[in-house]
Motif scaffolding. Sequence first.
Motif, PDB file in Angstrom:
ATOM      1  N   HIS A  69      -9.887 -11.375   8.879  1.00 56.44           N
ATOM      2  CA  HIS A  69     -10.403 -10.236   9.626  1.00 56.44           C
ATOM      3  C   HIS A  69     -10.998 -10.747  10.929  1.00 56.44           C
ATOM      4  O   HIS A  69     -11.570 -11.832  10.974  1.00 56.44           O
ATOM      5  CB  HIS A  69     -11.494  -9.498   8.830  1.00 56.44           C
ATOM      6  N   MET A  77      -4.078 -11.337   2.377  1.00 56.48           N
ATOM      7  CA  MET A  77      -5.448 -11.593   1.941  1.00 56.48           C
ATOM      8  C   MET A  77      -6.205 -12.331   3.034  1.00 56.48           C
ATOM      9  O   MET A  77      -5.719 -13.313   3.587  1.00 56.48           O
ATOM     10  CB  MET A  77      -5.465 -12.418   0.659  1.00 56.48           C
ATOM     11  N   CYS A  78      -7.388 -11.848   3.333  1.00 55.25           N
ATOM     12  CA  CYS A  78      -8.264 -12.492   4.315  1.00 55.25           C
ATOM     13  C   CYS A  78      -8.821 -13.771   3.687  1.00 55.25           C
ATOM     14  O   CYS A  78      -9.350 -13.735   2.575  1.00 55.25           O
ATOM     15  CB  CYS A  78      -9.389 -11.541   4.704  1.00 55.25           C
ATOM     16  N   THR A 102       0.863  -1.168   0.000  1.00 51.24           N
ATOM     17  CA  THR A 102       0.000   0.000   0.000  1.00 51.24           C
ATOM     18  C   THR A 102       0.900   1.218   0.000  1.00 51.24           C
ATOM     19  O   THR A 102       2.024   1.175   0.483  1.00 51.24           O
ATOM     20  CB  THR A 102      -0.915   0.033   1.238  1.00 51.24           C
ATOM     21  N   CYS A 142     -13.152 -13.341   3.491  1.00 49.97           N
ATOM     22  CA  CYS A 142     -13.805 -12.520   2.461  1.00 49.97           C
ATOM     23  C   CYS A 142     -12.944 -12.368   1.208  1.00 49.97           C
ATOM     24  O   CYS A 142     -13.396 -11.801   0.218  1.00 49.97           O
ATOM     25  CB  CYS A 142     -14.148 -11.143   3.026  1.00 49.97           C
ATOM     26  N   ARG A 143     -11.710 -12.868   1.233  1.00 49.51           N
ATOM     27  CA  ARG A 143     -10.783 -12.856   0.099  1.00 49.51           C
ATOM     28  C   ARG A 143     -10.501 -11.449  -0.420  1.00 49.51           C
ATOM     29  O   ARG A 143     -10.346 -11.243  -1.607  1.00 49.51           O
ATOM     30  CB  ARG A 143     -11.285 -13.762  -1.012  1.00 49.51           C
ATOM     31  N   THR A 144     -10.406 -10.475   0.483  1.00 48.36           N
ATOM     32  CA  THR A 144     -10.001  -9.129   0.103  1.00 48.36           C
ATOM     33  C   THR A 144      -8.626  -8.862   0.682  1.00 48.36           C
ATOM     34  O   THR A 144      -8.258  -9.415   1.718  1.00 48.36           O
ATOM     35  CB  THR A 144     -10.981  -8.061   0.620  1.00 48.36           C
ATOM     36  N   ARG A 145      -7.883  -8.009  -0.004  1.00 49.35           N
ATOM     37  CA  ARG A 145      -6.569  -7.626   0.498  1.00 49.35           C
ATOM     38  C   ARG A 145      -6.724  -6.528   1.529  1.00 49.35           C
ATOM     39  O   ARG A 145      -7.549  -5.635   1.377  1.00 49.35           O
ATOM     40  CB  ARG A 145      -5.694  -7.113  -0.635  1.00 49.35           C
ATOM     41  N   ALA A 146      -5.893  -6.599   2.558  1.00 51.69           N
ATOM     42  CA  ALA A 146      -5.925  -5.602   3.619  1.00 51.69           C
ATOM     43  C   ALA A 146      -4.530  -5.487   4.221  1.00 51.69           C
ATOM     44  O   ALA A 146      -3.734  -6.422   4.130  1.00 51.69           O
ATOM     45  CB  ALA A 146      -6.935  -5.999   4.694  1.00 51.69           C
ATOM     46  N   CYS A 169     -16.297 -12.815   8.555  1.00 52.23           N
ATOM     47  CA  CYS A 169     -15.160 -13.406   7.841  1.00 52.23           C
ATOM     48  C   CYS A 169     -14.788 -14.781   8.383  1.00 52.23           C
ATOM     49  O   CYS A 169     -14.479 -15.692   7.613  1.00 52.23           O
ATOM     50  CB  CYS A 169     -13.957 -12.468   7.898  1.00 52.23           C
TER      51      CYS A 169
END
Length: 126
Positions: A81, A42-43, A14, A46-50, A86
């Motif tokens: 998460h 990646m979670c 980021t 929910c398979r989103t990057r954070a 999640c």
Amino acid sequence: MRVLPPSSPGPRSTFSPTVFSKRVRRRGARPVARCTMNPVRMCVGCRTRAPRSTLLRVVAVEANIIPDERATMPGRGAWVHETHKCVDAALRRRAFVRALRVSGPLDTQTIEKRLNGYGQEVNGSK
């Protein structure tokens, strides 16, 4: 001070704006960009990057899922998460089993207790 627009960050990072001072180094020279790269994970729910700081790492120890708050325990870990949504999605899709590469069912009692608030400090207690 000037803030430069972000360049193309890598796929696993980021971008935080780079701040330059007005001090001139030499005539015609560009200031060197100092950017800070934050690790991204990646979670599995929910398979989103954070950013890594917003996720909880869990590891499998003898068929138990153990939360790893400091992210220093040995072995393969999975990132999720710290929400019921999640964690439930990861359990429903068997994402913990795949991410941790274990065979058979996993005991999720420890992580469920953590989500429900057991074992956390209350009003400064030790």
